[in-house]
Design a protein around this motif. Structure first.
Motif, PDB file in Angstrom:
ATOM      1  N   ALA A 165       3.455  -2.791  12.901  1.00  0.00           N
ATOM      2  CA  ALA A 165       2.977  -3.877  11.810  1.00  0.00           C
ATOM      3  C   ALA A 165       4.338  -4.062  11.056  1.00  0.00           C
ATOM      4  N   HIS A 166       4.291  -5.472  10.679  1.00  0.00           N
ATOM      5  CA  HIS A 166       5.245  -5.958   9.721  1.00  0.00           C
ATOM      6  C   HIS A 166       4.623  -6.466   8.543  1.00  0.00           C
ATOM      7  N   PRO A 167       4.036  -5.642   7.445  1.00  0.00           N
ATOM      8  CA  PRO A 167       3.603  -5.841   6.336  1.00  0.00           C
ATOM      9  C   PRO A 167       4.384  -6.865   5.457  1.00  0.00           C
ATOM     10  N   PHE A 168       3.881  -7.823   4.651  1.00  0.00           N
ATOM     11  CA  PHE A 168       4.759  -8.822   3.727  1.00  0.00           C
ATOM     12  C   PHE A 168       4.297  -8.795   2.215  1.00  0.00           C
ATOM     13  N   ALA A 189       7.149  -1.820   9.657  1.00  0.00           N
ATOM     14  CA  ALA A 189       8.409  -2.462   9.288  1.00  0.00           C
ATOM     15  C   ALA A 189       8.279  -3.382   8.009  1.00  0.00           C
ATOM     16  N   PRO A 190       7.840  -3.003   6.906  1.00  0.00           N
ATOM     17  CA  PRO A 190       7.465  -3.739   5.874  1.00  0.00           C
ATOM     18  C   PRO A 190       8.553  -4.590   5.295  1.00  0.00           C
ATOM     19  N   GLU A 191       8.283  -5.550   4.600  1.00  0.00           N
ATOM     20  CA  GLU A 191       9.200  -6.365   3.949  1.00  0.00           C
ATOM     21  C   GLU A 191       9.310  -6.151   2.562  1.00  0.00           C
ATOM     22  N   THR A 192      10.313  -6.162   1.984  1.00  0.00           N
ATOM     23  CA  THR A 192      10.381  -6.214   0.338  1.00  0.00           C
ATOM     24  C   THR A 192      11.513  -7.032  -0.171  1.00  0.00           C
ATOM     25  N   LYS A 193      11.581  -7.100  -1.353  1.00  0.00           N
ATOM     26  CA  LYS A 193      12.506  -8.143  -1.962  1.00  0.00           C
ATOM     27  C   LYS A 193      13.323  -7.470  -2.941  1.00  0.00           C
ATOM     28  N   VAL A 194      14.476  -8.043  -2.726  1.00  0.00           N
ATOM     29  CA  VAL A 194      15.765  -7.241  -3.745  1.00  0.00           C
ATOM     30  C   VAL A 194      16.276  -8.426  -4.530  1.00  0.00           C
ATOM     31  N   VAL A 195      16.313  -8.082  -5.843  1.00  0.00           N
ATOM     32  CA  VAL A 195      17.222  -8.857  -6.909  1.00  0.00           C
ATOM     33  C   VAL A 195      18.316  -8.115  -7.328  1.00  0.00           C
ATOM     34  N   LEU A 196      19.578  -8.513  -6.816  1.00  0.00           N
ATOM     35  CA  LEU A 196      20.640  -7.839  -7.154  1.00  0.00           C
ATOM     36  C   LEU A 196      21.324  -8.333  -8.549  1.00  0.00           C
ATOM     37  N   ASP A 197      20.381  -7.842  -9.585  1.00  0.00           N
ATOM     38  CA  ASP A 197      20.607  -8.291 -11.124  1.00  0.00           C
ATOM     39  C   ASP A 197      20.291  -7.094 -11.822  1.00  0.00           C
ATOM     40  N   THR A 198      21.030  -6.556 -12.736  1.00  0.00           N
ATOM     41  CA  THR A 198      20.782  -5.645 -13.752  1.00  0.00           C
ATOM     42  C   THR A 198      20.052  -6.029 -14.903  1.00  0.00           C
ATOM     43  N   ILE A 259      14.129   1.081  -2.511  1.00  0.00           N
ATOM     44  CA  ILE A 259      14.202   0.756  -0.958  1.00  0.00           C
ATOM     45  C   ILE A 259      13.800   2.106  -0.379  1.00  0.00           C
ATOM     46  N   GLY A 260      14.282   3.086  -0.766  1.00  0.00           N
ATOM     47  CA  GLY A 260      14.131   4.410  -0.134  1.00  0.00           C
ATOM     48  C   GLY A 260      12.640   4.877  -0.360  1.00  0.00           C
ATOM     49  N   ALA A 261      11.722   4.346  -1.262  1.00  0.00           N
ATOM     50  CA  ALA A 261      10.493   4.813  -1.500  1.00  0.00           C
ATOM     51  C   ALA A 261       9.703   4.260  -0.399  1.00  0.00           C
ATOM     52  N   PHE A 262       9.965   3.093   0.280  1.00  0.00           N
ATOM     53  CA  PHE A 262       9.227   2.766   1.384  1.00  0.00           C
ATOM     54  C   PHE A 262       9.543   3.580   2.522  1.00  0.00           C
ATOM     55  N   ARG A 263      10.832   4.085   2.781  1.00  0.00           N
ATOM     56  CA  ARG A 263      10.960   5.134   3.845  1.00  0.00           C
ATOM     57  C   ARG A 263      10.340   6.274   3.423  1.00  0.00           C
ATOM     58  N   SER A 264      10.206   6.805   2.175  1.00  0.00           N
ATOM     59  CA  SER A 264       9.486   8.106   2.034  1.00  0.00           C
ATOM     60  C   SER A 264       8.159   7.934   2.151  1.00  0.00           C
ATOM     61  N   ALA A 265       7.660   6.758   2.060  1.00  0.00           N
ATOM     62  CA  ALA A 265       6.047   6.515   2.277  1.00  0.00           C
ATOM     63  C   ALA A 265       5.722   6.129   3.842  1.00  0.00           C
ATOM     64  N   GLY A 266       6.837   6.320   4.757  1.00  0.00           N
ATOM     65  CA  GLY A 266       6.392   6.238   6.093  1.00  0.00           C
ATOM     66  C   GLY A 266       6.873   4.961   6.851  1.00  0.00           C
ATOM     67  N   VAL A 270      13.037  -1.159   6.973  1.00  0.00           N
ATOM     68  CA  VAL A 270      12.684  -1.987   5.929  1.00  0.00           C
ATOM     69  C   VAL A 270      13.305  -3.289   5.993  1.00  0.00           C
ATOM     70  N   ALA A 271      12.540  -4.586   5.914  1.00  0.00           N
ATOM     71  CA  ALA A 271      13.019  -5.712   6.106  1.00  0.00           C
ATOM     72  C   ALA A 271      13.360  -6.351   4.535  1.00  0.00           C
ATOM     73  N   LEU A 272      14.597  -6.489   4.327  1.00  0.00           N
ATOM     74  CA  LEU A 272      14.953  -6.815   2.911  1.00  0.00           C
ATOM     75  C   LEU A 272      15.413  -8.266   2.515  1.00  0.00           C
ATOM     76  N   GLN A 273      14.479  -8.869   1.949  1.00  0.00           N
ATOM     77  CA  GLN A 273      14.638 -10.306   1.469  1.00  0.00           C
ATOM     78  C   GLN A 273      15.340 -10.541   0.138  1.00  0.00           C
ATOM     79  N   VAL A 274      16.661 -10.824   0.133  1.00  0.00           N
ATOM     80  CA  VAL A 274      17.502 -10.956  -1.146  1.00  0.00           C
ATOM     81  C   VAL A 274      17.134 -12.279  -1.848  1.00  0.00           C
ATOM     82  N   VAL A 275      16.780 -12.154  -2.966  1.00  0.00           N
ATOM     83  CA  VAL A 275      15.818 -12.993  -3.711  1.00  0.00           C
ATOM     84  C   VAL A 275      17.162 -13.722  -4.797  1.00  0.00           C
TER      85      VAL A 275
END
Length: 296
Positions: A165-168, A189-198, A259-266, A270-275
């Motif tokens: 599965a590839h959940p979005f 292989a879930p997708e998750t979104k990343v914002v490189l902003d502090t 991101i590591g939380a997805f790996r720890s969850a199983g 992880v498919a990373l979408q940079v926003v």
């Protein structure tokens, strides 16, 4: 469980995509003049160590061809191809042609899209079953396709009729539940979104700009309700609680932790979408480099 879900089959899918990939709608285009730009970006993503790229925006087999031709190891996947947009026979023919030229380099991601985006939308689960039946008959192996699954029935179908599965637009909590349904073998292989902003204000503003379109699609809000989100979370572009659950933002340590939380969850991958606050066809190559650095 069908023998098509054997551990050997799913292991090959997991090995093909690696631990991390990049999800991007900008990596697929109908404009021939952009081919050089896209292939150069794909070659750099391979060099950066990403195992796969996932082509968004209702991508199709043909969109993967130039990226595969420009690389030597990278897996290219559709994330996802709508079953309403392309007939199974057409998909199978294109898959066979690509597989003959570049064996094992393409992963077919399929989904049922959304009722507001497909005029012919009807009985989506049954339609997916029929589509998979047609792919089986045409010789497309179950182990070379994944499904954009959110709910239990589609996750079970991902387990029984695909490599996984590839959940979005999901949270680590969804990933944990998906792993329970899939079991230990299939690819998750879930997708998750990343914002490189502090900065919390600007990071969440960028996130809401990306999130707005999805909050109008009931398939996603229905799935999110299963994990405690309510109408209040979906209002005004999304609550801080919802944004923080769906987006990894902040400093490098915080992004790595999320991101590591997805790996720890199983999750296997992880498919990373940079926003970014840029046009849809913008390729955030500097951000991809930074993301690769923080994942090392």
């Amino acid at each position: 469980m069908s023998d098509r879900t054997s551990e050997g089959r799913t292991s090959s899918a997991q090995e093909a995509v690696g631990r991390y990939g990049v999800w991007s709608a900008a990596l697929r285009s109908e404009d021939p003049s952009r081919r050089g730009e896209l292939t150069e970006a794909a070659a750099e993503l391979e060099e950066l160590g990403f195992g796969a790229v996932w082509l968004g925006a209702s991508s199709a087999v043909r969109h993967a061809v130039p990226l595969i031709e420009a690389t030597s190891r990278l897996t290219v996947a559709t994330g996802i191809q709508s079953i309403w947009q392309y007939e199974a026979a057409e998909t199978a023919a294109h898959w066979a042609e690509l597989e003959k030229a570049h064996p094992g380099r393409f992963l077919l991601g399929l989904g049922v899209s959304h009722a507001v985006r497909a005029d012919q939308y009807r009985r989506p689960y049954s339609a997916m079953v029929g589509y998979l039946d047609a792919l089986d008959a045409a010789g497309v192996p179950a182990g070379r396709r994944v499904l954009a699954a959110l709910g239990p029935k589609m996750l079970e179908l991902s387990r029984d009729r695909a490599a996984g599965a590839h959940p979005f637009l999901v949270t680590p909590e969804h990933t944990a539940r998906a792993r329970e349904i899939l079991g230990e073998g299939p690819l998750l292989a879930p997708e998750t979104k990343v914002v490189l902003d502090t900065d919390p204000h600007s990071a969440r503003a960028k996130a809401r700009g990306s999130l707005a379109v999805y909050l109008g699609l009931p398939n996603y809000t229905k799935a999110l309700r299963q994990f405690g989100f309510t109408d209040d979370d979906f209002a005004d572009g999304g609550s801080d609680r919802l944004v923080d659950a769906l987006f990894a933002w902040g400093d490098d340590d915080r992004i790595r932790e999320r991101i590591g939380a997805f790996r720890s969850a199983g999750a296997d991958h992880v498919a990373l979408q940079v926003v970014v606050d840029q046009p849809r066809d913008f390729l955030p190559r500097a951000d991809w480099r930074r993301l690769a650095d923080l994942l090392r």
